[in-house]
Write a protein that holds these residues in place. Sequence first.
Motif, PDB file in Angstrom:
ATOM      1  N   ASP A  97       0.833  -1.205   0.000  1.00 22.43           N
ATOM      2  CA  ASP A  97       0.000   0.000   0.000  1.00 22.43           C
ATOM      3  C   ASP A  97       0.867   1.255   0.000  1.00 22.43           C
ATOM      4  O   ASP A  97       1.965   1.275   0.568  1.00 22.43           O
ATOM      5  CB  ASP A  97      -0.913   0.028   1.229  1.00 22.43           C
ATOM      6  CG  ASP A  97      -2.039  -0.983   1.138  1.00 22.43           C
ATOM      7  OD1 ASP A  97      -2.246  -1.543   0.038  1.00 22.43           O
ATOM      8  OD2 ASP A  97      -2.715  -1.217   2.155  1.00 22.43           O
ATOM      9  N   LEU A  98       0.353   2.312  -0.626  1.00 22.93           N
ATOM     10  CA  LEU A  98       1.076   3.576  -0.685  1.00 22.93           C
ATOM     11  C   LEU A  98       0.083   4.719  -0.814  1.00 22.93           C
ATOM     12  O   LEU A  98      -0.834   4.659  -1.631  1.00 22.93           O
ATOM     13  CB  LEU A  98       2.048   3.595  -1.869  1.00 22.93           C
ATOM     14  CG  LEU A  98       2.891   4.864  -2.086  1.00 22.93           C
ATOM     15  CD1 LEU A  98       4.211   4.520  -2.757  1.00 22.93           C
ATOM     16  CD2 LEU A  98       2.151   5.905  -2.925  1.00 22.93           C
ATOM     17  N   VAL A  99       0.265   5.763   0.000  1.00 26.33           N
ATOM     18  CA  VAL A  99      -0.550   6.975  -0.087  1.00 26.33           C
ATOM     19  C   VAL A  99       0.385   8.173   0.001  1.00 26.33           C
ATOM     20  O   VAL A  99       1.160   8.292   0.945  1.00 26.33           O
ATOM     21  CB  VAL A  99      -1.599   7.053   1.045  1.00 26.33           C
ATOM     22  CG1 VAL A  99      -2.375   8.368   0.954  1.00 26.33           C
ATOM     23  CG2 VAL A  99      -2.549   5.864   0.979  1.00 26.33           C
ATOM     24  N   VAL A 100       0.311   9.049  -0.999  1.00 27.93           N
ATOM     25  CA  VAL A 100       1.095  10.288  -0.991  1.00 27.93           C
ATOM     26  C   VAL A 100       0.211  11.418  -0.475  1.00 27.93           C
ATOM     27  O   VAL A 100      -0.917  11.597  -0.939  1.00 27.93           O
ATOM     28  CB  VAL A 100       1.632  10.625  -2.391  1.00 27.93           C
ATOM     29  CG1 VAL A 100       2.321  11.990  -2.398  1.00 27.93           C
ATOM     30  CG2 VAL A 100       2.601   9.550  -2.868  1.00 27.93           C
ATOM     31  N   ALA A 116      12.073   2.257  -6.255  1.00 32.38           N
ATOM     32  CA  ALA A 116      11.721   2.910  -7.515  1.00 32.38           C
ATOM     33  C   ALA A 116      10.232   3.231  -7.592  1.00 32.38           C
ATOM     34  O   ALA A 116       9.835   4.243  -8.193  1.00 32.38           O
ATOM     35  CB  ALA A 116      12.123   2.027  -8.692  1.00 32.38           C
ATOM     36  N   GLU A 117       9.394   2.392  -7.004  1.00 28.12           N
ATOM     37  CA  GLU A 117       7.963   2.635  -7.036  1.00 28.12           C
ATOM     38  C   GLU A 117       7.579   3.835  -6.182  1.00 28.12           C
ATOM     39  O   GLU A 117       6.675   4.601  -6.536  1.00 28.12           O
ATOM     40  CB  GLU A 117       7.219   1.382  -6.576  1.00 28.12           C
ATOM     41  CG  GLU A 117       7.350   0.223  -7.533  1.00 28.12           C
ATOM     42  CD  GLU A 117       6.700  -1.049  -7.016  1.00 28.12           C
ATOM     43  OE1 GLU A 117       5.939  -1.679  -7.780  1.00 28.12           O
ATOM     44  OE2 GLU A 117       6.951  -1.417  -5.857  1.00 28.12           O
ATOM     45  N   VAL A 118       8.267   4.002  -5.062  1.00 27.01           N
ATOM     46  CA  VAL A 118       8.014   5.178  -4.225  1.00 27.01           C
ATOM     47  C   VAL A 118       8.454   6.436  -4.972  1.00 27.01           C
ATOM     48  O   VAL A 118       7.752   7.456  -4.974  1.00 27.01           O
ATOM     49  CB  VAL A 118       8.735   5.055  -2.872  1.00 27.01           C
ATOM     50  CG1 VAL A 118       8.583   6.337  -2.062  1.00 27.01           C
ATOM     51  CG2 VAL A 118       8.172   3.869  -2.094  1.00 27.01           C
ATOM     52  N   LYS A 119       9.617   6.381  -5.617  1.00 28.31           N
ATOM     53  CA  LYS A 119      10.072   7.516  -6.411  1.00 28.31           C
ATOM     54  C   LYS A 119       9.050   7.880  -7.487  1.00 28.31           C
ATOM     55  O   LYS A 119       8.730   9.062  -7.693  1.00 28.31           O
ATOM     56  CB  LYS A 119      11.412   7.191  -7.080  1.00 28.31           C
ATOM     57  CG  LYS A 119      12.604   7.113  -6.156  1.00 28.31           C
ATOM     58  CD  LYS A 119      13.863   6.852  -6.970  1.00 28.31           C
ATOM     59  CE  LYS A 119      15.082   6.697  -6.075  1.00 28.31           C
ATOM     60  NZ  LYS A 119      15.373   7.930  -5.338  1.00 28.31           N
ATOM     61  N   ALA A 120       8.561   6.868  -8.179  1.00 25.39           N
ATOM     62  CA  ALA A 120       7.610   7.117  -9.269  1.00 25.39           C
ATOM     63  C   ALA A 120       6.314   7.706  -8.746  1.00 25.39           C
ATOM     64  O   ALA A 120       5.745   8.623  -9.351  1.00 25.39           O
ATOM     65  CB  ALA A 120       7.354   5.819 -10.030  1.00 25.39           C
ATOM     66  N   ALA A 121       5.819   7.180  -7.624  1.00 24.75           N
ATOM     67  CA  ALA A 121       4.578   7.695  -7.045  1.00 24.75           C
ATOM     68  C   ALA A 121       4.755   9.144  -6.609  1.00 24.75           C
ATOM     69  O   ALA A 121       3.871   9.984  -6.812  1.00 24.75           O
ATOM     70  CB  ALA A 121       4.153   6.832  -5.869  1.00 24.75           C
ATOM     71  N   ALA A 122       5.895   9.454  -6.002  1.00 23.40           N
ATOM     72  CA  ALA A 122       6.163  10.837  -5.589  1.00 23.40           C
ATOM     73  C   ALA A 122       6.226  11.756  -6.803  1.00 23.40           C
ATOM     74  O   ALA A 122       5.698  12.882  -6.779  1.00 23.40           O
ATOM     75  CB  ALA A 122       7.466  10.903  -4.797  1.00 23.40           C
ATOM     76  N   ALA A 123       6.846  11.283  -7.870  1.00 21.17           N
ATOM     77  CA  ALA A 123       7.014  12.110  -9.068  1.00 21.17           C
ATOM     78  C   ALA A 123       5.680  12.479  -9.707  1.00 21.17           C
ATOM     79  O   ALA A 123       5.552  13.560 -10.302  1.00 21.17           O
ATOM     80  CB  ALA A 123       7.895  11.384 -10.079  1.00 21.17           C
ATOM     81  N   THR A 124       4.671  11.613  -9.584  1.00 21.37           N
ATOM     82  CA  THR A 124       3.352  11.941 -10.150  1.00 21.37           C
ATOM     83  C   THR A 124       2.714  13.123  -9.429  1.00 21.37           C
ATOM     84  O   THR A 124       1.787  13.743  -9.958  1.00 21.37           O
ATOM     85  CB  THR A 124       2.392  10.731 -10.084  1.00 21.37           C
ATOM     86  OG1 THR A 124       2.159  10.397  -8.702  1.00 21.37           O
ATOM     87  CG2 THR A 124       2.961   9.540 -10.822  1.00 21.37           C
ATOM     88  N   LEU A 214      10.587  15.569  -0.938  1.00 24.75           N
ATOM     89  CA  LEU A 214      11.117  16.895  -1.249  1.00 24.75           C
ATOM     90  C   LEU A 214      10.545  17.395  -2.575  1.00 24.75           C
ATOM     91  O   LEU A 214      10.041  16.604  -3.379  1.00 24.75           O
ATOM     92  CB  LEU A 214      12.637  16.846  -1.354  1.00 24.75           C
ATOM     93  CG  LEU A 214      13.443  16.423  -0.122  1.00 24.75           C
ATOM     94  CD1 LEU A 214      14.930  16.535  -0.432  1.00 24.75           C
ATOM     95  CD2 LEU A 214      13.081  17.246   1.093  1.00 24.75           C
ATOM     96  N   PRO A 215      10.656  18.694  -2.833  1.00 21.42           N
ATOM     97  CA  PRO A 215      10.369  19.173  -4.187  1.00 21.42           C
ATOM     98  C   PRO A 215      11.315  18.494  -5.175  1.00 21.42           C
ATOM     99  O   PRO A 215      12.375  17.989  -4.785  1.00 21.42           O
ATOM    100  CB  PRO A 215      10.650  20.676  -4.091  1.00 21.42           C
ATOM    101  CG  PRO A 215      10.534  20.996  -2.645  1.00 21.42           C
ATOM    102  CD  PRO A 215      11.004  19.777  -1.910  1.00 21.42           C
ATOM    103  N   PRO A 216      10.987  18.473  -6.450  1.00 18.76           N
ATOM    104  CA  PRO A 216      11.830  17.767  -7.420  1.00 18.76           C
ATOM    105  C   PRO A 216      13.260  18.282  -7.423  1.00 18.76           C
ATOM    106  O   PRO A 216      13.513  19.479  -7.192  1.00 18.76           O
ATOM    107  CB  PRO A 216      11.145  18.046  -8.763  1.00 18.76           C
ATOM    108  CG  PRO A 216       9.760  18.434  -8.426  1.00 18.76           C
ATOM    109  CD  PRO A 216       9.818  19.097  -7.083  1.00 18.76           C
ATOM    110  N   GLN A 217      14.186  17.380  -7.679  1.00 15.99           N
ATOM    111  CA  GLN A 217      15.580  17.785  -7.798  1.00 15.99           C
ATOM    112  C   GLN A 217      15.741  18.702  -9.005  1.00 15.99           C
ATOM    113  O   GLN A 217      15.157  18.470 -10.067  1.00 15.99           O
ATOM    114  CB  GLN A 217      16.478  16.558  -7.955  1.00 15.99           C
ATOM    115  CG  GLN A 217      17.964  16.878  -7.979  1.00 15.99           C
ATOM    116  CD  GLN A 217      18.828  15.640  -8.146  1.00 15.99           C
ATOM    117  OE1 GLN A 217      18.359  14.616  -8.642  1.00 15.99           O
ATOM    118  NE2 GLN A 217      20.083  15.728  -7.750  1.00 15.99           N
ATOM    119  N   ALA A 218      16.552  19.721  -8.849  1.00 17.96           N
ATOM    120  CA  ALA A 218      16.820  20.631  -9.961  1.00 17.96           C
ATOM    121  C   ALA A 218      17.625  19.908 -11.037  1.00 17.96           C
ATOM    122  O   ALA A 218      18.339  18.939 -10.757  1.00 17.96           O
ATOM    123  CB  ALA A 218      17.588  21.848  -9.448  1.00 17.96           C
TER     124      ALA A 218
END
Length: 456
Positions: A97-100, A116-124, A214-218
């Motif tokens: 399970d994951l909730v952002v 990688a799945e956490v990274k992808a979910a955060a990126a959305t 965090l906010p996206p990496q520059a």
Amino acid sequence: MTDVVSPESLAAELPQGMVVTDPDILAAYRQDRAQDPDAGTPLALVRPTTTAEVQVTVRWCAHHRIPLVTRGAGTSLSGGSTAVDGAIMLSTEKMRDLVVDTATRTAVVQPGLFNAEVKAAAATHDLWYPPDPSSFEICSIGGNVATNAGGLCCVKYGVTTDYVLGLEVVLADGRAVRLGGKQLKDSAGLPLTKLFVGSEGLLGIVTEVTLRLLPPQAPACTVVGSFATVHEASEAVLAITAQIRPAMLEFMDSVSINAVEDMLRMGLDRAAGALLVAQSDAPGPAGTAEVEIIQRAFEQHGATEVFATDDAKEGEAFTAARRAAIPAVEKLGSLLLEDVGVPLPQLPALIDGVAGIAAAREVMISVIAHAGDGNTHPLIVFDPTDDDEAGRAQTAFGEIMDLAISLGGTITGEHGVGRLKKAWLPNQVGDDVMELTATIKKALDPHGLLNPGVLL
């Protein structure tokens, strides 16, 4: 334990099919990526999906005094999830399970999700989860928490513990406790959340993690330098870190360069003795200044070629090359994977010392490193069918850890002690710390059922 206990009574308390005793399936869970030849055979495999199901399993084990080994994705390089004869193997792979929460910039995740799945979910949600082990595509968040995993960008952005705000943990008696939460600051009570991060499954089973995002990496500029020798490259690392904290500073030696080139065919300099891959993600003029510092350090310390690019695809290609180093070197033979780190000023001495050990023991040792924070991965390549060479490889393995300790360093920067390195832990931390560790373990797990054989 004197009597053999059947797992059928545990199966009766859990959903159908959750408890597995099929020998062929159990065989696939005996070893993790460390490939410990002494791995045992589990009594049963349990694959829960909820905290409540983990509690049922832990209480059953506590009642019958059955050991319990927790396993994530099985990518441990230190034998941290090696099976134990007669123990329950609890895999968190189906806890996904994951909730952002964008308002608090957090992600609440179960431990079976891949990094990688956490990274992808955060990126959305236009957010970023920084910790990035080289195995980020196949390693689980639970395993990352268990070992306090780092990665390529941790020189600037820190390691797993810096992003864990809260945990749900099932203790050895089956109680589930919540530690921390979504708040960024919390000084209430002892810092128990930090205690469980990096505890390698010895103190409890993590069933939920609250992660800071965090906010996206520059956008980053990548600088690559080729060097004739590993010593020159290590001196360049010190010159850079004395002035700035780059977003990435990675090291590869000639063995890993050629192994990666064999696998990826991306045009790496096969004649180079070492390769450094650095990045700056500082904005505007600050980024330009950092890139100039990196280039100048490379040139002043003997780089035969320096290449800089702000093209994201080109930069990612070099990052991918570094991530591919371990699987590429694995194609050369069986590996004993080291994970030693030292204070940055000792990095040249460590790298030179490893070369000396390789020569003395007549074994191939490839060195890759998160050079910016002094965490190196000497990869000892050997033929397991050659008893003499295998013995020399094992000797070199211990000598590298002794070397790191003698330089004021550590036997593990991010992989954990596991079962493979615990003999050297007392030499690093001392008897008093070992006694304190055992006291904490006994207080939380008085019967020693959780991950027996790890660390202690």
